[in-house]
Motif scaffolding. Structure first.
Motif, mmCIF file in Angstrom:
data_model
loop_
_atom_site.group_PDB
_atom_site.id
_atom_site.type_symbol
_atom_site.label_atom_id
_atom_site.label_comp_id
_atom_site.label_asym_id
_atom_site.label_seq_id
_atom_site.Cartn_x
_atom_site.Cartn_y
_atom_site.Cartn_z
ATOM 1 N N ALA A 89 0.838 -1.203 0.000
ATOM 2 C CA ALA A 89 0.000 0.000 0.000
ATOM 3 C C ALA A 89 0.872 1.251 0.000
ATOM 4 N N LEU A 90 0.391 2.277 -0.670
ATOM 5 C CA LEU A 90 1.145 3.525 -0.832
ATOM 6 C C LEU A 90 1.577 4.121 0.502
ATOM 7 N N GLY A 91 0.658 4.218 1.439
ATOM 8 C CA GLY A 91 0.978 4.781 2.749
ATOM 9 C C GLY A 91 0.926 6.301 2.764
ATOM 10 N N PRO A 92 0.819 6.919 3.938
ATOM 11 C CA PRO A 92 0.658 8.375 4.057
ATOM 12 C C PRO A 92 1.815 9.196 3.489
ATOM 13 N N ASP A 93 3.054 8.816 3.777
ATOM 14 C CA ASP A 93 4.196 9.611 3.316
ATOM 15 C C ASP A 93 4.295 9.631 1.795
ATOM 16 N N LEU A 94 4.215 8.464 1.181
ATOM 17 C CA LEU A 94 4.311 8.391 -0.276
ATOM 18 C C LEU A 94 3.085 8.998 -0.951
ATOM 19 N N ALA A 95 1.927 8.892 -0.309
ATOM 20 C CA ALA A 95 0.717 9.492 -0.868
ATOM 21 C C ALA A 95 0.876 11.008 -0.965
ATOM 22 N N TRP A 96 1.438 11.600 0.063
ATOM 23 C CA TRP A 96 1.649 13.059 0.061
ATOM 24 C C TRP A 96 2.631 13.465 -1.031
ATOM 25 N N ARG A 97 3.721 12.706 -1.158
ATOM 26 C CA ARG A 97 4.711 12.998 -2.190
ATOM 27 C C ARG A 97 4.138 12.805 -3.587
ATOM 28 N N LYS A 98 3.295 11.784 -3.738
ATOM 29 C CA LYS A 98 2.664 11.543 -5.037
ATOM 30 C C LYS A 98 1.734 12.696 -5.397
ATOM 31 N N LEU A 99 0.981 13.202 -4.424
ATOM 32 C CA LEU A 99 0.094 14.333 -4.676
ATOM 33 C C LEU A 99 0.884 15.542 -5.160
ATOM 34 N N LYS A 100 1.997 15.853 -4.493
ATOM 35 C CA LYS A 100 2.810 17.005 -4.881
ATOM 36 C C LYS A 100 3.382 16.824 -6.284
ATOM 37 N N LYS A 101 3.757 15.596 -6.613
ATOM 38 C CA LYS A 101 4.281 15.310 -7.945
ATOM 39 C C LYS A 101 3.207 15.515 -9.011
ATOM 40 N N VAL A 102 1.994 15.071 -8.711
ATOM 41 C CA VAL A 102 0.878 15.229 -9.642
ATOM 42 C C VAL A 102 0.542 16.705 -9.834
ATOM 43 N N GLN A 103 0.512 17.467 -8.747
ATOM 44 C CA GLN A 103 0.218 18.894 -8.844
ATOM 45 C C GLN A 103 1.270 19.623 -9.681
ATOM 46 N N LYS A 104 2.514 19.224 -9.527
ATOM 47 C CA LYS A 104 3.601 19.836 -10.311
ATOM 48 C C LYS A 104 3.467 19.480 -11.789
ATOM 49 N N GLU A 105 3.091 18.241 -12.062
ATOM 50 C CA GLU A 105 2.887 17.807 -13.447
ATOM 51 C C GLU A 105 1.770 18.621 -14.108
ATOM 52 N N LEU A 106 0.728 18.909 -13.351
ATOM 53 C CA LEU A 106 -0.381 19.704 -13.881
ATOM 54 C C LEU A 106 0.057 21.121 -14.223
ATOM 55 N N THR A 107 0.679 21.792 -13.253
ATOM 56 C CA THR A 107 1.020 23.202 -13.436
ATOM 57 C C THR A 107 2.211 23.437 -14.361
ATOM 58 N N ASP A 108 3.178 22.515 -14.339
ATOM 59 C CA ASP A 108 4.409 22.732 -15.121
ATOM 60 C C ASP A 108 4.331 22.171 -16.538
ATOM 61 N N ASN A 109 3.533 21.138 -16.752
ATOM 62 C CA ASN A 109 3.548 20.466 -18.053
ATOM 63 C C ASN A 109 2.196 20.426 -18.760
ATOM 64 N N LEU A 110 1.198 19.806 -18.123
ATOM 65 C CA LEU A 110 -0.060 19.568 -18.822
ATOM 66 C C LEU A 110 -0.826 20.847 -19.166
ATOM 67 N N LEU A 111 -1.035 21.709 -18.170
ATOM 68 C CA LEU A 111 -1.816 22.922 -18.442
ATOM 69 C C LEU A 111 -1.115 23.862 -19.434
ATOM 70 N N PRO A 112 0.214 24.071 -19.344
ATOM 71 C CA PRO A 112 0.885 24.868 -20.378
ATOM 72 C C PRO A 112 0.760 24.260 -21.769
ATOM 73 N N ALA A 113 0.835 22.924 -21.860
ATOM 74 C CA ALA A 113 0.695 22.263 -23.161
ATOM 75 C C ALA A 113 -0.712 22.440 -23.713
ATOM 76 N N ILE A 114 -1.709 22.382 -22.834
ATOM 77 C CA ILE A 114 -3.094 22.584 -23.263
ATOM 78 C C ILE A 114 -3.308 24.018 -23.723
ATOM 79 N N GLU A 115 -2.725 24.966 -22.991
ATOM 80 C CA GLU A 115 -2.843 26.380 -23.384
ATOM 81 C C GLU A 115 -2.258 26.606 -24.775
ATOM 82 N N LYS A 116 -1.136 25.982 -25.046
ATOM 83 C CA LYS A 116 -0.495 26.126 -26.356
ATOM 84 C C LYS A 116 -1.391 25.583 -27.463
ATOM 85 N N LEU A 117 -2.004 24.442 -27.214
ATOM 86 C CA LEU A 117 -2.904 23.859 -28.209
ATOM 87 C C LEU A 117 -4.140 24.727 -28.419
ATOM 88 N N MET A 118 -4.677 25.282 -27.325
ATOM 89 C CA MET A 118 -5.875 26.120 -27.425
ATOM 90 C C MET A 118 -5.610 27.374 -28.257
#
Length: 275
Positions: A89-118
């Motif tokens: 199981a992921l556990g609390p510590d890794l879950a928190w780190r995974k959340l931060k990684k996902v949030q960074k992926e959204l703001t740094d990569n996915l949303l800028p790429a979507i803006e460019k396409l739009m």
């Protein structure tokens, strides 16, 4: 109005996976569960210490997956695995780190790429999901060996995109998105526990050597009995019973070094407030 008609976490997730879970969706659904748990806890975070946030986040994500009625208990457990190989199981510590990684992926990569396409010519009339589909095609690139992209590629390689599909409309959060509501208020300890995983209900009290041996002997005895029935009962039923016996094996005792490390980490004072 039925639950299936009301906008909710359950409804949007079931729509995103077309009402059916596949193993390739594991990491994407894990990301979505952690993202929604974070939304549910946003108003509570100011009253929680860092270790309490981690425990509450993990437990809330687990609770949220229980609301998805097209998932089995085994699938819910699988989604929260650290890896499918370890089945831990992921556990609390890794879950928190995974959340931060996902949030960074959204703001740094996915949303800028979507803006460019739009902003590209001819895309102003495209729907949100059409833009997301275009992003997947762009990230995939030229077909490999003339083979078309598999429908599962998105889930395996752009795991955070499911969050964009569920929660965003363009570059902004959907103004009509459902209100984040935790299935329950997770109780958290007042002082930092020595074992964070145990505090989140992932580990039970350690078994004694005698208890482990007794459990192991019972499994071995039952396995021997099943062997006597080979060719008598259907192979499918035999395999099912063997899997149940495997699941009943006692947990492997942790190494002495690991025990010492867990105790040492739990004894450390928190000197830095995590974001």
């Amino acid at each position: 109005m039925s639950d299936e008609m009301e906008d909710s976490f359950k409804v949007r997730v079931k729509h995103a996976i077309n009402g059916s879970y596949r193993p390739c969706m594991r990491r994407a659904l894990q990301s979505v569960a952690l993202y929604e748990a974070d939304r549910c806890l946003a108003n509570r975070y100011p009253t929680l210490r860092p270790f309490q946030k981690k425990i509450a986040l993990y437990c809330t994500a687990v609770d949220l997956l229980k609301t998805i009625d097209c998932l089995t208990d085994d699938q819910r457990q699988e989604i929260m695995f650290r890896t499918t190989t370890s089945k831990e199981a992921l556990g609390p510590d890794l879950a928190w780190r995974k959340l931060k990684k996902v949030q960074k992926e959204l703001t740094d990569n996915l949303l800028p790429a979507i803006e460019k396409l739009m902003n590209e010519k001819g895309n102003s009339s495209k729907s949100h999901n059409e833009i997301c589909d275009m992003l997947v095609e762009k990230l995939y690139g030229e077909p490999k060996d003339s083979k078309p992209r598999s429908w599962s590629w998105e889930f395996n390689h752009v795991t955070a995109l499911m969050i964009v599909r569920i929660y965003y409309r363009g570059l902004d959060l959907d103004p009509e998105v459902f209100v984040a509501t935790a299935p329950r208020v997770v109780e958290v300890p007042g002082t930092k526990p020595v074992n964070m995983r145990k505090a989140a209900g992932l580990e039970t009290a350690e078994l004694s050597v005698d208890d482990r041996r007794a459990m192991l002997k019972e499994v071995i005895d039952h396995t021997a009995v099943l062997k006597e029935f080979e060719g008598v009962i259907p192979e499918e039923e035999l395999a099912k019973r063997k899997r149940a016996l495997y699941a009943a094996l006692p947990p492997v005792p942790p190494p002495v070094a690991k025990k010492a490390k867990v105790a040492a980490e739990g004894a450390e004072e928190e000197t830095l407030e995590e974001v």
